[in-house]
Design a protein around this motif. Sequence first.
Motif, PDB file in Angstrom:
ATOM      1  N   ARG A   1      -0.582  -0.708  -1.828  1.00  0.00           N
ATOM      2  CA  ARG A   1      -1.641  -0.578  -0.820  1.00  0.00           C
ATOM      3  C   ARG A   1      -1.963   0.891  -0.582  1.00  0.00           C
ATOM      4  N   GLU A   2      -0.928   1.718  -0.500  1.00  0.00           N
ATOM      5  CA  GLU A   2      -1.116   3.148  -0.283  1.00  0.00           C
ATOM      6  C   GLU A   2      -1.863   3.785  -1.462  1.00  0.00           C
ATOM      7  N   VAL A   3      -1.498   3.413  -2.682  1.00  0.00           N
ATOM      8  CA  VAL A   3      -2.181   3.941  -3.864  1.00  0.00           C
ATOM      9  C   VAL A   3      -3.651   3.542  -3.844  1.00  0.00           C
ATOM     10  N   ARG A   4      -3.917   2.272  -3.542  1.00  0.00           N
ATOM     11  CA  ARG A   4      -5.309   1.806  -3.499  1.00  0.00           C
ATOM     12  C   ARG A   4      -6.117   2.519  -2.428  1.00  0.00           C
ATOM     13  N   LEU A   5      -5.521   2.680  -1.245  1.00  0.00           N
ATOM     14  CA  LEU A   5      -6.235   3.371  -0.166  1.00  0.00           C
ATOM     15  C   LEU A   5      -6.495   4.820  -0.522  1.00  0.00           C
ATOM     16  N   ASN A   6      -5.499   5.491  -1.091  1.00  0.00           N
ATOM     17  CA  ASN A   6      -5.688   6.887  -1.479  1.00  0.00           C
ATOM     18  C   ASN A   6      -6.748   7.014  -2.568  1.00  0.00           C
TER      19      ASN A   6
ATOM     20  N   VAL B   1      12.999  -9.683  -0.548  1.00  0.00           N
ATOM     21  CA  VAL B   1      11.852  -9.592   0.363  1.00  0.00           C
ATOM     22  C   VAL B   1      11.574  -8.129   0.711  1.00  0.00           C
ATOM     23  N   ALA B   2      12.624  -7.360   0.979  1.00  0.00           N
ATOM     24  CA  ALA B   2      12.442  -5.946   1.316  1.00  0.00           C
ATOM     25  C   ALA B   2      11.803  -5.193   0.151  1.00  0.00           C
ATOM     26  N   ARG B   3      12.255  -5.463  -1.077  1.00  0.00           N
ATOM     27  CA  ARG B   3      11.666  -4.809  -2.253  1.00  0.00           C
ATOM     28  C   ARG B   3      10.218  -5.234  -2.438  1.00  0.00           C
ATOM     29  N   ALA B   4       9.938  -6.504  -2.207  1.00  0.00           N
ATOM     30  CA  ALA B   4       8.564  -7.005  -2.360  1.00  0.00           C
ATOM     31  C   ALA B   4       7.629  -6.346  -1.339  1.00  0.00           C
ATOM     32  N   VAL B   5       8.089  -6.214  -0.127  1.00  0.00           N
ATOM     33  CA  VAL B   5       7.269  -5.581   0.913  1.00  0.00           C
ATOM     34  C   VAL B   5       7.060  -4.110   0.583  1.00  0.00           C
ATOM     35  N   GLU B   6       8.121  -3.447   0.130  1.00  0.00           N
ATOM     36  CA  GLU B   6       7.994  -2.036  -0.244  1.00  0.00           C
ATOM     37  C   GLU B   6       6.988  -1.874  -1.389  1.00  0.00           C
ATOM     38  N   HIS B   7       7.087  -2.738  -2.382  1.00  0.00           N
ATOM     39  CA  HIS B   7       6.161  -2.703  -3.514  1.00  0.00           C
ATOM     40  C   HIS B   7       4.725  -2.924  -3.042  1.00  0.00           C
ATOM     41  N   TYR B   8       4.515  -3.899  -2.186  1.00  0.00           N
ATOM     42  CA  TYR B   8       3.184  -4.177  -1.641  1.00  0.00           C
ATOM     43  C   TYR B   8       2.643  -2.953  -0.899  1.00  0.00           C
ATOM     44  N   LEU B   9       3.459  -2.355  -0.058  1.00  0.00           N
ATOM     45  CA  LEU B   9       3.007  -1.201   0.722  1.00  0.00           C
ATOM     46  C   LEU B   9       2.722   0.001  -0.172  1.00  0.00           C
ATOM     47  N   ASP B  10       3.539   0.203  -1.229  1.00  0.00           N
ATOM     48  CA  ASP B  10       3.278   1.284  -2.175  1.00  0.00           C
ATOM     49  C   ASP B  10       1.937   1.084  -2.869  1.00  0.00           C
TER      50      ASP B  10
END
Length: 91
Positions: A40-45, A29-38
């Motif tokens: 999301r950050e790429v898309r926003l940038n 779950v922690a890896r999945a959340v980290e992957h999602y946030l990474d």
Amino acid sequence: MISLTLTGELEERLKAAADETDTTAPEIVARAVEHYLDLREVRLNSARAAAAEADKGYFVSQAKMHAWVDSWGTADELPPPEADINCFSTH
């Protein structure tokens, strides 16, 4: 610490994945959340960079884009087109 509730099927899938990978469900779950946030950050940038570029007012016309895309995979493939529209031009 964050707590979450999973549906029965999702919880079973998570447990199975943990068993198969010799890890724990919280680690997955922690890896999945980290992957999602990474991601999301790429898309926003990317969106911010595209908006900043668009604010400059230079764009590639639809005709040039179509010509470029139509050339893909042909012997006469064109290079990426350069901007040919300036929204701030007074012409």
